[in-house]
Design a protein around this motif. Structure first.
Motif, mmCIF file in Angstrom:
data_model
loop_
_atom_site.group_PDB
_atom_site.id
_atom_site.type_symbol
_atom_site.label_atom_id
_atom_site.label_comp_id
_atom_site.label_asym_id
_atom_site.label_seq_id
_atom_site.Cartn_x
_atom_site.Cartn_y
_atom_site.Cartn_z
ATOM 1 N N VAL A 54 0.811 -1.218 0.000
ATOM 2 C CA VAL A 54 0.000 0.000 0.000
ATOM 3 C C VAL A 54 0.841 1.264 0.000
ATOM 4 O O VAL A 54 0.397 2.306 -0.479
ATOM 5 C CB VAL A 54 -1.034 0.046 1.155
ATOM 6 C CG1 VAL A 54 -2.009 -1.109 1.061
ATOM 7 C CG2 VAL A 54 -0.377 0.101 2.518
ATOM 8 N N LYS A 55 2.055 1.185 0.514
ATOM 9 C CA LYS A 55 2.917 2.370 0.542
ATOM 10 C C LYS A 55 3.655 2.596 -0.766
ATOM 11 O O LYS A 55 4.152 3.684 -1.023
ATOM 12 C CB LYS A 55 3.927 2.262 1.687
ATOM 13 C CG LYS A 55 3.284 2.389 3.051
ATOM 14 C CD LYS A 55 4.320 2.425 4.142
ATOM 15 C CE LYS A 55 3.701 2.571 5.498
ATOM 16 N NZ LYS A 55 2.955 3.805 5.699
ATOM 17 N N ARG A 64 -0.464 7.468 -4.451
ATOM 18 C CA ARG A 64 -0.731 6.122 -3.963
ATOM 19 C C ARG A 64 -2.129 5.672 -4.351
ATOM 20 O O ARG A 64 -3.079 6.450 -4.316
ATOM 21 C CB ARG A 64 -0.576 6.075 -2.448
ATOM 22 C CG ARG A 64 0.876 6.126 -2.012
ATOM 23 C CD ARG A 64 1.073 6.156 -0.538
ATOM 24 N NE ARG A 64 0.239 5.193 0.177
ATOM 25 C CZ ARG A 64 0.193 5.120 1.501
ATOM 26 N NH1 ARG A 64 0.915 5.943 2.241
ATOM 27 N NH2 ARG A 64 -0.575 4.239 2.093
ATOM 28 N N LEU A 65 -2.262 4.398 -4.724
ATOM 29 C CA LEU A 65 -3.558 3.837 -5.082
ATOM 30 C C LEU A 65 -4.321 3.331 -3.863
ATOM 31 O O LEU A 65 -5.540 3.201 -3.907
ATOM 32 C CB LEU A 65 -3.390 2.682 -6.072
ATOM 33 C CG LEU A 65 -2.795 3.034 -7.432
ATOM 34 C CD1 LEU A 65 -2.745 1.788 -8.314
ATOM 35 C CD2 LEU A 65 -3.597 4.127 -8.115
ATOM 36 N N PHE A 66 -3.613 3.039 -2.784
ATOM 37 C CA PHE A 66 -4.225 2.460 -1.598
ATOM 38 C C PHE A 66 -3.830 3.244 -0.348
ATOM 39 O O PHE A 66 -2.716 3.743 -0.244
ATOM 40 C CB PHE A 66 -3.785 0.992 -1.429
ATOM 41 C CG PHE A 66 -4.100 0.148 -2.623
ATOM 42 C CD1 PHE A 66 -5.374 -0.370 -2.812
ATOM 43 C CD2 PHE A 66 -3.134 -0.112 -3.580
ATOM 44 C CE1 PHE A 66 -5.677 -1.138 -3.923
ATOM 45 C CE2 PHE A 66 -3.418 -0.872 -4.705
ATOM 46 C CZ PHE A 66 -4.698 -1.393 -4.875
ATOM 47 N N SER A 67 -4.746 3.312 0.605
ATOM 48 C CA SER A 67 -4.448 3.982 1.884
ATOM 49 C C SER A 67 -3.758 3.004 2.824
ATOM 50 O O SER A 67 -3.787 1.790 2.615
ATOM 51 C CB SER A 67 -5.749 4.480 2.527
ATOM 52 O OG SER A 67 -6.519 3.379 2.983
ATOM 53 N N ASP A 68 -3.171 3.522 3.893
ATOM 54 C CA ASP A 68 -2.513 2.673 4.887
ATOM 55 C C ASP A 68 -3.478 1.646 5.478
ATOM 56 O O ASP A 68 -3.077 0.541 5.824
ATOM 57 C CB ASP A 68 -1.924 3.513 6.016
ATOM 58 C CG ASP A 68 -0.662 4.244 5.597
ATOM 59 O OD1 ASP A 68 -0.033 3.853 4.594
ATOM 60 O OD2 ASP A 68 -0.301 5.219 6.288
ATOM 61 N N GLU A 69 -4.747 2.005 5.572
ATOM 62 C CA GLU A 69 -5.734 1.122 6.189
ATOM 63 C C GLU A 69 -6.098 -0.069 5.306
ATOM 64 O O GLU A 69 -6.715 -1.028 5.778
ATOM 65 C CB GLU A 69 -7.009 1.906 6.536
ATOM 66 C CG GLU A 69 -6.811 2.936 7.630
ATOM 67 C CD GLU A 69 -6.072 4.199 7.150
ATOM 68 O OE1 GLU A 69 -6.192 4.563 5.963
ATOM 69 O OE2 GLU A 69 -5.346 4.786 7.963
ATOM 70 N N GLU A 70 -5.724 -0.044 4.040
ATOM 71 C CA GLU A 70 -6.104 -1.119 3.112
ATOM 72 C C GLU A 70 -5.078 -2.248 3.009
ATOM 73 O O GLU A 70 -5.219 -3.144 2.195
ATOM 74 C CB GLU A 70 -6.353 -0.533 1.724
ATOM 75 C CG GLU A 70 -7.539 0.401 1.682
ATOM 76 C CD GLU A 70 -7.736 1.040 0.326
ATOM 77 O OE1 GLU A 70 -8.654 0.611 -0.392
ATOM 78 O OE2 GLU A 70 -6.951 1.955 -0.008
ATOM 79 N N TRP A 71 -4.069 -2.258 3.866
ATOM 80 C CA TRP A 71 -3.000 -3.248 3.776
ATOM 81 C C TRP A 71 -3.491 -4.680 3.886
ATOM 82 O O TRP A 71 -2.960 -5.575 3.242
ATOM 83 C CB TRP A 71 -1.933 -3.001 4.850
ATOM 84 C CG TRP A 71 -2.422 -3.257 6.246
ATOM 85 C CD1 TRP A 71 -2.940 -2.345 7.105
ATOM 86 C CD2 TRP A 71 -2.461 -4.507 6.920
ATOM 87 N NE1 TRP A 71 -3.305 -2.950 8.276
ATOM 88 C CE2 TRP A 71 -3.018 -4.290 8.187
ATOM 89 C CE3 TRP A 71 -2.076 -5.799 6.583
ATOM 90 C CZ2 TRP A 71 -3.206 -5.299 9.118
ATOM 91 C CZ3 TRP A 71 -2.262 -6.812 7.506
ATOM 92 C CH2 TRP A 71 -2.821 -6.556 8.757
ATOM 93 N N ASN A 72 -4.514 -4.927 4.705
ATOM 94 C CA ASN A 72 -4.931 -6.306 4.950
ATOM 95 C C ASN A 72 -5.551 -6.970 3.732
ATOM 96 O O ASN A 72 -5.600 -8.196 3.661
ATOM 97 C CB ASN A 72 -5.853 -6.398 6.168
ATOM 98 C CG ASN A 72 -7.112 -5.576 6.018
ATOM 99 O OD1 ASN A 72 -7.252 -4.794 5.103
ATOM 100 N ND2 ASN A 72 -8.016 -5.737 6.954
#
Length: 88
Positions: A54-55, A64-72
């Motif tokens: 995500v980073k 970035r395409l994804f936020s930190d919260e979307e890692w899972n």
């Protein structure tokens, strides 16, 4: 001659690489800052790949395409897709 402030400042720009990944196509990946790398390395082992993804996955403009919260969400990816993201 030792490195001065100017030499360190010159390395604040991100680096980018585009990688062809089966099933996804071309994915643009950015380098990590020292702080981001620390956050990834201090995460629980089962979270590391998702937090790294995500980073680093970005669009053509470097957003970035994804936020930190979307890692899972990355733990459910096919390993053949996830592994090249981490290796890039």
């Amino acid at each position: 001659m030792s490195a001065g402030r100017e030499q360190f400042a010159a390395h604040r720009n991100r680096r980018y690489v585009e990688k062809e990944i089966d099933g996804l196509g071309v994915v643009r990946i950015q380098s990590l800052t020292a702080g981001e790398l620390h956050a990834v390395l201090t995460a629980k082992a089962e979270e590391m790949n998702g937090r790294l993804a995500v980073k680093t996955i970005v669009d053509g403009a470097g957003n970035r395409l994804f936020s930190d919260e979307e890692w899972n969400g990355f733990s459910d990816l096919d390993a053949a897709v996830a592994a090249p993201l981490v290796d890039a």
